[in-house]
Design an enzyme around this catalytic site. Sequence first.
Site, mmCIF file in Angstrom:
data_model
loop_
_atom_site.group_PDB
_atom_site.id
_atom_site.type_symbol
_atom_site.label_atom_id
_atom_site.label_comp_id
_atom_site.label_asym_id
_atom_site.label_seq_id
_atom_site.Cartn_x
_atom_site.Cartn_y
_atom_site.Cartn_z
ATOM 1 N N GLU A 230 0.828 -1.170 0.160
ATOM 2 C CA GLU A 230 -0.212 -0.036 0.106
ATOM 3 C C GLU A 230 0.676 1.389 0.010
ATOM 4 O OE1 GLU A 230 -2.763 0.397 -0.709
ATOM 5 O OE2 GLU A 230 -3.653 -1.833 -0.738
ATOM 6 N N CYS B 226 -13.901 0.545 -16.147
ATOM 7 C CA CYS B 226 -14.725 1.901 -15.900
ATOM 8 C C CYS B 226 -13.545 3.101 -15.449
ATOM 9 C CB CYS B 226 -15.590 1.678 -14.468
ATOM 10 S SG CYS B 226 -16.774 3.111 -14.290
ATOM 11 N N CYS C 230 -19.129 -4.605 -18.130
ATOM 12 C CA CYS C 230 -19.066 -4.308 -16.779
ATOM 13 C C CYS C 230 -20.084 -4.826 -16.221
ATOM 14 C CB CYS C 230 -19.312 -2.618 -16.412
ATOM 15 S SG CYS C 230 -19.097 -2.499 -14.805
ATOM 16 N N CYS D 174 -26.200 0.705 -12.772
ATOM 17 C CA CYS D 174 -25.593 1.800 -12.869
ATOM 18 C C CYS D 174 -26.271 2.894 -13.476
ATOM 19 C CB CYS D 174 -24.150 1.465 -13.654
ATOM 20 S SG CYS D 174 -23.309 3.322 -13.934
#
Length: 276
Positions: free
Chosen positions: A14, A167, A177, A183
């Site tokens: 991270e 996306c 998708c 959506c």
Amino acid sequence: RYLNPEPYHVLISEYMLQQTQTQRIAERFPVFIEQYPNIHALSNTTKQEIIMAWQGLGYNNRALRLRDCAIAIVDKHEGFIPDTYDELTSLPGIGPYTASAIMAFAYGIDIAIIDVNIYRIYSRILGFSDPADANKRMIASFAEHAYPRGKASEWHQALMDIGATLCKANHAVCNECPLHLHCKSAFQVQMQVKKKSRKEPSHRDIPNRIWRGKTIECLRNRPSYAESKKLLLDAIIEDHINTQDIHWFDHIILPSLVKDSLIEYDMQTQIVSIAS
């Protein structure tokens, strides 16, 4: 990413992902882990060693923050990476996103995660083609209710993959998708017009952050990780040096790197070296 990884590995990845492309991290991560296999090894390294190990990952001050984070974990948490939001965000270099990611990916804790990709997906699901038009509080509320409890890690990793491959900011593949039925922006996403970015502080039309990186890279390649200021400036400019170059290097680049503890500069000998 993968399910139930070692918390230390999540912490390192991270940090690396904050401002570096995933492909570069895939190459550097195994090498870094081999050199620093655990939090104790990382906490015992020197500034010079961690800066050298960070080669190829960019934004070298992150390396020092990671080292400071490791030291804090060993000193304050007996070497155990915390699993609570408040404890994680109190560590150097860990903000809201990184804390949430560690909690979900390393410990399987139910918590909402919002990175750039996830923010964009949620914005479009709610009908905002351009995430800049969405309300941050609205997205945060939606994020809190959207993920399936007990599967926060899988859910958010899947969303990150969708955001990275389908996306995208300037290219939406709605027909592929898996979220298009839910959506409001599906098949009518208006691609973002790239906003004119604010001009960065630059020299010779190259941002100062690039010059900072080139300076560290030059020092990395010197046998003693040190060089005279004049030869160092010659090496990074690779062109005729003028008085403006010298003034800029003396008053912008060197002081900023010294301030960030990335280099040391002996004004008497005019030797620049990677921080020890």
